[in-house]
Design a protein around this motif. Structure first.
Motif, mmCIF file in Angstrom:
data_model
loop_
_atom_site.group_PDB
_atom_site.id
_atom_site.type_symbol
_atom_site.label_atom_id
_atom_site.label_comp_id
_atom_site.label_asym_id
_atom_site.label_seq_id
_atom_site.Cartn_x
_atom_site.Cartn_y
_atom_site.Cartn_z
ATOM 1 N N HIS A 115 18.266 44.102 41.951
ATOM 2 C CA HIS A 115 19.257 44.529 42.342
ATOM 3 C C HIS A 115 20.230 45.747 41.823
ATOM 4 N N THR A 116 20.669 44.880 40.394
ATOM 5 C CA THR A 116 20.943 46.329 39.193
ATOM 6 C C THR A 116 20.010 46.913 38.779
ATOM 7 N N MET A 117 18.756 46.332 38.665
ATOM 8 C CA MET A 117 17.604 46.604 38.244
ATOM 9 C C MET A 117 16.717 48.186 39.234
ATOM 10 N N ARG A 118 17.075 47.577 40.252
ATOM 11 C CA ARG A 118 16.404 48.718 41.283
ATOM 12 C C ARG A 118 17.659 50.342 41.389
ATOM 13 N N THR A 119 18.856 49.724 41.490
ATOM 14 C CA THR A 119 20.245 50.643 41.742
ATOM 15 C C THR A 119 20.759 51.330 41.031
ATOM 16 N N VAL A 120 20.976 50.911 39.004
ATOM 17 C CA VAL A 120 21.622 51.169 38.235
ATOM 18 C C VAL A 120 20.248 51.675 37.102
ATOM 19 N N VAL A 121 19.554 50.591 36.294
ATOM 20 C CA VAL A 121 18.553 51.272 35.472
ATOM 21 C C VAL A 121 17.440 52.569 36.596
ATOM 22 N N ILE A 122 16.865 51.831 37.049
ATOM 23 C CA ILE A 122 15.796 53.023 37.780
ATOM 24 C C ILE A 122 16.353 54.030 38.218
ATOM 25 N N GLY A 123 17.119 53.568 39.234
ATOM 26 C CA GLY A 123 18.185 54.889 39.536
ATOM 27 C C GLY A 123 19.035 56.040 38.448
ATOM 28 N N SER A 124 19.194 55.269 37.532
ATOM 29 C CA SER A 124 19.377 56.201 36.221
ATOM 30 C C SER A 124 18.065 56.584 35.582
ATOM 31 N N LEU A 125 17.247 55.504 35.418
ATOM 32 C CA LEU A 125 16.256 57.112 35.016
ATOM 33 C C LEU A 125 15.208 57.860 35.695
ATOM 34 N N TRP A 126 15.983 57.919 36.955
ATOM 35 C CA TRP A 126 15.150 58.766 38.594
ATOM 36 C C TRP A 126 15.782 59.837 38.169
ATOM 37 N N LEU A 127 17.311 59.938 37.705
ATOM 38 C CA LEU A 127 18.620 60.800 37.700
ATOM 39 C C LEU A 127 19.132 61.446 36.519
ATOM 40 N N SER A 128 18.182 61.055 35.296
ATOM 41 C CA SER A 128 18.569 61.617 34.097
ATOM 42 C C SER A 128 17.878 62.701 34.183
ATOM 43 N N PRO A 129 19.411 63.814 33.664
ATOM 44 C CA PRO A 129 19.187 64.811 33.604
ATOM 45 C C PRO A 129 18.288 65.028 32.089
ATOM 46 N N LEU A 130 17.757 64.096 31.250
ATOM 47 C CA LEU A 130 16.822 64.689 30.352
ATOM 48 C C LEU A 130 15.454 63.872 30.131
ATOM 49 N N HIS A 131 15.143 63.699 31.631
ATOM 50 C CA HIS A 131 13.458 62.911 32.176
ATOM 51 C C HIS A 131 13.516 63.577 32.733
ATOM 52 N N SER A 132 12.328 64.035 32.381
ATOM 53 C CA SER A 132 11.156 65.344 34.393
ATOM 54 C C SER A 132 10.386 64.138 33.887
ATOM 55 N N LEU A 133 9.370 64.552 35.448
ATOM 56 C CA LEU A 133 8.843 63.287 35.724
ATOM 57 C C LEU A 133 7.415 63.008 34.994
ATOM 58 N N ARG A 134 7.220 64.097 34.319
ATOM 59 C CA ARG A 134 6.709 63.428 33.320
ATOM 60 C C ARG A 134 6.364 62.757 31.911
ATOM 61 N N GLY A 135 8.162 63.305 32.209
ATOM 62 C CA GLY A 135 9.597 62.396 30.934
ATOM 63 C C GLY A 135 9.537 60.660 31.163
ATOM 64 N N ILE A 136 9.363 60.491 32.865
ATOM 65 C CA ILE A 136 9.408 59.150 32.958
ATOM 66 C C ILE A 136 8.193 58.259 32.569
ATOM 67 N N GLY A 137 7.305 59.522 32.733
ATOM 68 C CA GLY A 137 6.172 58.210 32.358
ATOM 69 C C GLY A 137 6.070 58.608 31.049
ATOM 70 N N SER A 138 6.337 59.111 30.196
ATOM 71 C CA SER A 138 6.733 58.493 28.907
ATOM 72 C C SER A 138 7.314 58.023 28.689
ATOM 73 N N TYR A 139 8.408 57.535 29.049
ATOM 74 C CA TYR A 139 9.183 55.884 28.764
ATOM 75 C C TYR A 139 8.198 55.022 28.904
ATOM 76 N N PHE A 140 7.185 54.939 30.643
ATOM 77 C CA PHE A 140 7.288 53.494 30.751
ATOM 78 C C PHE A 140 6.456 53.566 29.337
ATOM 79 N N LYS A 141 5.496 54.758 28.952
ATOM 80 C CA LYS A 141 4.785 54.170 28.079
ATOM 81 C C LYS A 141 5.042 53.434 26.439
#
Length: 362
Positions: free
Chosen positions: A238-264
Motif C-alpha cells: 500500500h505504501t509503495m503504491r500510494t506514497v512511493v509510486i504516487g510521489s514519483l508520478w507527481l514529481s515536478p522533477l520527473h517527466s514521463l521520460r524521466g520516470i523511465g530513466s529513474y527505473f533504469k
C-alpha cells in the motif's frame, strides 16, 4: 532494496498514463510551486559536481543557510529520494537538505551513461559519499554534516558514521539495514510463511530454492527476493503504491521520460549489492563516536525493527536514541514525514547543538 520494490510496481503507472495526464500536470505544477524557496537566507542549488571522477547530481535546499546540513543517503540501491520533496517540504524549514543521486542512479546515470558509472560497486559509492561530504563542508562552510541513511543507504551510513566521526555531527538510520553475515534467517522464514498463506506456490518454490544463505545469491536473486518481500506484505504494498509510486508520478522533477530513466537507474544499480552478503555489522564494531539514532517503522518486514533494536542496544555512542514510527513499515520517514521531522527536532537536534523544537503547523 527500495529500487527493486519500485521496479515491481511499474504497472501502477499504466492507468494514469492513459487517462490522467491532465490531472498529473496540474498536481506537478502545484508541487513545483510548493517547492519554491523564497526566504532571504534560503538556498536552492541543483546541479552536477565532479565526484569520484564523474559528474554526479546534488541538490541543496533549505529556508535558512544557518540551519544544520542534513545529507540523506538514498536507498534502492539506485532510488533517489528527491521524488519525496513535496512530502518532506517542511523538513527544509529546519534543515538544509542535501539529496544526491548516487553513482548509477537517475540524473547521475543520465549524465555520463551506463558505461561511465564504473560498475557501480559498493566501495566506489562509499568513497563517493566521503567525497560528497567533504564537498559540502567546503561549499556550505560547515564543520560537520548530519548523516541520514535510508533503507540501503543505511548500509553505507553505518560505515561512514563508524569510520569518519570527524565528518558527521550525528547518524540517523531509518529503514535501517542490519547485516549479520546471514545468522538471522527470520525474515526469510517470515516471507515463506506469507507466500504459503497466500497460496503463491511458484514464488514459494523460488524462494525455497534460493535458500536463506544470502552469500550464495546473485544481484538478480536479491532483487527478486526484495520484490517478493514487499509485494507479499499489505502495508508495504500500500505504501509503495500510494506514497512511493504516487510521489514519483507527481514529481515536478520527473517527466514521463524521466520516470523511465529513474527505473533504469535502479536496474543499473543492482550490482552495488554484489559482495555484501558477508557484511557483519556486529563484527565491524558497535562503538560510534557520534550521536546515534534509529527511527524505524513498527511494522517493517523488509528491515525488521527487532533486528535494528538488537543492534542499537549493543551500540555505544555519546548519545543514542531509538523510536518506532507506528502505522508504518518500510518507507516510514516518507509515509509519516511529520512524525519523522518531530523525531529529528526533539531527539537529534539537541544532540548536535541545536535547540529542541517542534515542527510548525501547516
Amino acid at each position: 532494496m527500495l529500487g527493486t520494490v519500485l521496479a515491481a510496481s511499474t504497472a501502477v503507472l499504466a492507468a494514469p498514463v492513459t487517462g490522467l495526464l491532465g490531472h498529473r500536470a496540474l498536481r506537478r505544477s502545484r508541487n513545483a510551486r510548493l517547492m519554491r524557496i523564497g526566504t532571504p537566507d534560503g538556498i536552492d542549488e541543483q546541479g552536477y559536481v565532479r565526484i569520484g571522477g564523474i559528474e554526479q547530481w546534488i541538490s541543496v535546499r533549505g529556508e535558512d543557510r544557518h540551519n544544520p546540513v542534513l545529507l540523506e543517503l538514498h536507498g534502492g540501491p539506485g532510488a533517489p529520494t528527491s521524488v519525496f520533496g513535496p512530502r518532506t517540504r517542511a523538513w527544509e524549514r529546519h534543515f538544509t537538505i542535501v539529496r544526491w543521486d548516487m553513482r548509477g542512479a537517475d540524473r547521475t546515470l543520465a549524465r555520463s551513461g551506463a558505461d561511465g558509472q564504473g560498475g557501480p560497486t559498493f566501495d566506489q559509492v562509499l568513497a563517493d559519499a566521503v567525497e560528497v561530504t567533504r564537498h559540502l563542508r567546503v561549499r556550505l562552510g560547515v564543520d560537520r554534516v548530519l548523516l541520514v541513511g535510508s533503507s540501503y543507504g543505511s548500509v553505507l551510513g553505518l560505515r561512514l558514521a563508524r569510520s569518519h566521526p570527524e565528518l558527521y555531527s550525528a547518524y540517523v538510520g531509518t529503514d535501517q539495514n542490519i547485516h549479520d553475515a546471514g545468522r538471522d534467517t527470520s525474515t526469510h522464514r517470515a516471507l515463506l510463511e506469507r507466500l504459503r498463506a497466500a497460496g503463491k506456490r511458484r514464488d514459494l518454490a523460488a524462494v525455497e530454492a534460493m535458500g536463506p544463505d544470502r552469500h550464495r545469491w546473485t544481484a538478480r536473486q536479491r532483487a527478486a527476493y526484495a520484490k517478493l518481500s514487499a509485494t507479499s506484505d499489505p502495508m508495504t504494498l500500500h505504501t509503495m503504491r500510494t506514497v512511493v509510486i504516487g510521489s514519483l508520478w507527481l514529481s515536478p522533477l520527473h517527466s514521463l521520460r524521466g520516470i523511465g530513466s529513474y527505473f533504469k537507474g535502479m536496474s543499473h544499480s543492482e550490482t552495488i549489492t554484489d559482495g555484501t552478503g558477508h557484511f557483519d555489522d556486529w563484527a565491524d564494531g558497535t562503538d560510534f563516536d557520534v550521536p546515534f539514532f534509529v527511527f524505524q517503522g513498527a511494522q517493517d518486514v523488509l528491515t525488521p525493527p527487532e533486528r535494528a533494536r538488537r543492534f542499537f542496544d549493543d551500540v555505544r555512542a555519546p548519545v543514542k536514541g531509538f523510536a518506532l514510527i507506528e502505522d508504518a513499515g518500510h518507507f516510514a520517514a516518507f509515509r509519516h514525514p511529520d512524525r519523522f521531522l518531530e523525531l529529528l527536532l526533539t531527539m537529534v537536534r539537541p544532540a548536535i547543538g541545536g535547540p529542541t523544537a517542534r515542527p510548525q503547523a501547516g
